[in-house]
Every structure is written in C-alpha cells, then in structure tokens.
Design a protein around this motif. Sequence first.
Motif, PDB file in Angstrom:
ATOM      1  N   ARG A 101      -3.786   5.050   7.480  1.00  0.00           N
ATOM      2  CA  ARG A 101      -3.424   3.960   6.564  1.00  0.00           C
ATOM      3  C   ARG A 101      -2.786   2.801   7.329  1.00  0.00           C
ATOM      4  NH1 ARG A 101       0.400   5.061   1.385  1.00  0.00           N
ATOM      5  NH2 ARG A 101       1.667   6.021   2.996  1.00  0.00           N
ATOM      6  N   SER A 102      -3.302   1.600   7.088  1.00  0.00           N
ATOM      7  CA  SER A 102      -2.775   0.415   7.756  1.00  0.00           C
ATOM      8  C   SER A 102      -1.398   0.053   7.197  1.00  0.00           C
ATOM      9  CB  SER A 102      -3.730  -0.761   7.554  1.00  0.00           C
ATOM     10  OG  SER A 102      -3.176  -1.943   8.104  1.00  0.00           O
ATOM     11  N   LEU A 103      -0.546  -0.461   8.076  1.00  0.00           N
ATOM     12  CA  LEU A 103       0.802  -0.875   7.668  1.00  0.00           C
ATOM     13  C   LEU A 103       0.915  -2.385   7.520  1.00  0.00           C
ATOM     14  CD1 LEU A 103       2.949   1.482   9.945  1.00  0.00           C
ATOM     15  CD2 LEU A 103       2.172   1.857   7.598  1.00  0.00           C
ATOM     16  N   THR A 104      -0.169  -3.085   7.772  1.00  0.00           N
ATOM     17  CA  THR A 104      -0.133  -4.543   7.688  1.00  0.00           C
ATOM     18  C   THR A 104      -1.045  -5.023   6.572  1.00  0.00           C
ATOM     19  OG1 THR A 104      -1.921  -4.761   9.290  1.00  0.00           O
ATOM     20  CG2 THR A 104       0.326  -4.749  10.150  1.00  0.00           C
ATOM     21  N   THR A 105      -0.784  -6.244   6.107  1.00  0.00           N
ATOM     22  CA  THR A 105      -1.584  -6.832   5.039  1.00  0.00           C
ATOM     23  C   THR A 105      -2.926  -7.281   5.601  1.00  0.00           C
ATOM     24  OG1 THR A 105       0.401  -7.602   3.928  1.00  0.00           O
ATOM     25  CG2 THR A 105      -1.674  -8.650   3.300  1.00  0.00           C
ATOM     26  N   GLU A 149      -5.122   0.280  -1.088  1.00  0.00           N
ATOM     27  CA  GLU A 149      -3.909   0.149  -0.272  1.00  0.00           C
ATOM     28  C   GLU A 149      -3.653  -1.323   0.070  1.00  0.00           C
ATOM     29  OE1 GLU A 149      -1.685   2.213   0.561  1.00  0.00           O
ATOM     30  OE2 GLU A 149      -2.508   4.240   0.386  1.00  0.00           O
ATOM     31  N   ALA A 150      -4.713  -2.057   0.394  1.00  0.00           N
ATOM     32  CA  ALA A 150      -4.548  -3.475   0.740  1.00  0.00           C
ATOM     33  C   ALA A 150      -4.034  -4.266  -0.446  1.00  0.00           C
ATOM     34  CB  ALA A 150      -5.887  -4.041   1.231  1.00  0.00           C
ATOM     35  N   ARG A 153      -0.286  -3.668  -0.959  1.00  0.00           N
ATOM     36  CA  ARG A 153       0.535  -4.319   0.065  1.00  0.00           C
ATOM     37  C   ARG A 153       0.639  -5.822  -0.168  1.00  0.00           C
ATOM     38  NH1 ARG A 153      -2.571  -1.141   3.490  1.00  0.00           N
ATOM     39  NH2 ARG A 153      -3.719  -2.990   4.227  1.00  0.00           N
ATOM     40  N   ASP A 156       2.272  -8.586  -5.881  1.00  0.00           N
ATOM     41  CA  ASP A 156       3.605  -8.289  -6.397  1.00  0.00           C
ATOM     42  C   ASP A 156       3.598  -8.422  -7.914  1.00  0.00           C
ATOM     43  OD1 ASP A 156       3.577 -11.032  -6.855  1.00  0.00           O
ATOM     44  OD2 ASP A 156       4.853 -11.491  -5.137  1.00  0.00           O
ATOM     45  N   ARG A 160       0.767  -6.126  -8.909  1.00  0.00           N
ATOM     46  CA  ARG A 160       0.983  -4.986  -8.017  1.00  0.00           C
ATOM     47  C   ARG A 160       1.045  -3.690  -8.819  1.00  0.00           C
ATOM     48  NH1 ARG A 160       5.109  -1.897  -5.567  1.00  0.00           N
ATOM     49  NH2 ARG A 160       4.530  -1.288  -3.422  1.00  0.00           N
TER      50      ARG A 160
END
Length: 410
Positions: A101-105, A149-150, A153, A156, A160
Amino acid sequence: MDLSDELSTGERIRVLRESRGMTRATLANLCGRGPDWLKKIETGERELRSHNLLLHLGAALQVSDLSVLTGGGEGGPAQLVSLGRMNHPAMPEIWAAVMNRSLTTAVTGPAEPAVLQGRVDQTWRLWHTSDRNRTEVGALLPGLIRDGEAAVRALDGEQRRAALVALSDVYRLTGQATAYVAPAELAWVVADRALSAAQDADQPAAIAAAAWNMGNILRETSYPEEALRIVAEAGDLLRPHLDGAPDDWRGVYGALQLHAAVTVAREGREGEAWRYWDKGDQVAKSLPASYVHPSTVFGRANVDFHAVSVATDLRKAQKALGLADDLDPDVMPSRERRARLWVEVARGHLQRGDRTAALHVMQMAHQIGAETVTYTPSARVVAADLWRSAPRAMRKDAGRLAEAVGVATV
C-alpha cells in the motif's frame, strides 16, 4: 511439519489440528462426527480403524499421505486422495495491491467516490453472477484496492467518508474472493482494513457489513465465540437505526442473524441456531418479497437456503433435504449461493448414505458455479469422499468431478 515417530495417530491428529488453528468441533464436523468423538480419538480412548474416516481427517487437515496421520508402518494405509493446495493465479497481484500500500497521494486525481462505489457494486454483481467469479473478480480487485486507497488519502470531509465506505466494500469483496486461497496474514489484514475503513467513515451499516465479513474470517479460522461476539455487537450497533432506515441496512442486520445461526449450528447448539434463524426470517418478512442485499444476498431466498445449511450443520439430514425439496433455487440471483446450496444438499445425502444422489447434486453445483465448488473446502471433501466410495457404476463420473475440482485421484 516433522512429527515424532513416537506419536500415536490420535496425537498426530491433535498436533496437526492445532497447528492449523482448528477447533475439535470444526475438524469433527468436516468428518461428519461430533467433537466428543474426536476428543476420544486424540486422547487414545478410542481407536481409529475406519479408512474412510482417516481419509476425511487427512483431507480436512490437508496432508498429502495418510502415513502422516498413522505414522506409516507395515500394513498401514499408504495413500491419501490428496485435495492439493488451493491457490489461484490472481493472488500475486492482489497480494501486491494489499501488502504494498502506497503512503503517498497519487499524482493523478482520485476517483470520485460515487464512481468508485459504482465500480465496487458492479464487481459485487459479477461475484454473484459469474461461474468464474474468483478469476473475473480477482482481475479487477488490484485496481479497485489502489483506487480506493488513493481516494481516501486525497479526499476529506463527506467525500472522504464516502470513499471510506467504498474502500470497506472493496476489502470485504477481497475477503470473499480470496477465501481459502489467501495466506492467513492477508485474510486478517483484509478483514481488519474493511472494518477500520467502515469505522473511520462512522457509518453503521458499513460497520455492520464489515463485522459480518470479520465474523466469516473468525468462524472459518475456528474462533466461533469471537465470531458470535462481533456479529452480536454489530447487530446492537445497527438496531437503533433500523426504523426508517434504507432496506440495505435491514438486509445487513438480517445477514448478521443468519451468520450467527450457522456459527452456533456448527457447534451443535440446535436451539440457539434456530432462534437466530427465526430472527433472520422475521427481518426478511419485513422487507419487500423481491429484496436482495447487493453483497450478502440477504433476502427471502437466502433465509430459506440458510435453513438447509443450519439443518445440515446440525446433522439433521432428513430435515435439511426436506427443506431443500421445497426450494426453488432459481429465485436466488447469486450463482455462488446456489452452488453452495447444492453442496449443502450433497452433504445431507452423504449423511444419509445416499452417494448416488450426492454425486448428482454435486454435478449440479459444479455446473452452476465451477469455481465456487473448486475453492470451497467442504465441497472438495465431498468430492474426495465420492471419488473414494461412489457406487461402481458412478466411479467414472465421480472421478471426473474430483478432477474438475482439483482433487487428485492418483
């Protein structure tokens, strides 16, 4: 697993069972026996002489040779009808999407929550309507996981929250599509992410649906009491919101009751099982006659299907088959659920010793949902049993069925 030569057959069965996280009740049920019978075998109080029961135990414990259970020795049964290891070609890509899983947007814009939810809903429909549901859904899941997931992230507020509900649905579907083929760590990660996303969205129906999914994982990994606890808590959370709620909220609530019914039935708790089933039945009566929940397929037909499952798990074969006789399977829109119904009917016929009827309905199950039968352990156990002991006139058909579902016949 290396087992000491000094261990008895019963001790070997216990060690293997515990290493796989199975309760006595779960393993005994797969062999058509009760937990007290298995306890006597494991403790040496009762000798295990039946080759067929050894075959059942070996199949349920996924060992490749009966000597693993018996310790070998001269004159001992040498070869098990191996069920093989269940795997699926979609698993590597799904694993990568879940575990990396990516941690960045993402650089590209996130998917609109409504569009994302629409894709998820379409994939749930594919799961229930395709006879190759694991293959076709498995191909779509990596993209859905990454896009979900994207979106979470990048968004909001209310957007969100909507994306979190969709992501929870994605992970629930992932749990369904990888059941019995995913490594244990992936199964738990997926179930936990589905529940966490729903809780972050603070949406009661999504939380309850994720709890239903978590309950499935707990039950299938032999934690029945924990499964009951989580579905009961989900029911308590959802119940105050049901008056005036959308039909799908009540559909989830009904699915929780049926989940509990099957869970306690597998533990032999007959009165409780039918009380939970009655609760699910009352929910179905409160909904439109044609209502079907989009993911759990809760509705009138599924309640009736679960009655067969409950009776079969309670080893009430005559009742299970009588209930099945009154059903019209075609009213159930889910191929996956129809195939599992016929597996339950086959189990009922086996409980009564009617192998010809069991083979016939297993062939029907495979025709309806080939991948459902292939990737369901109880169905594979039935297929192995039939290949081993079908009437002579049915041996070729039983062999073809066993090979079709991946049960080795040599």
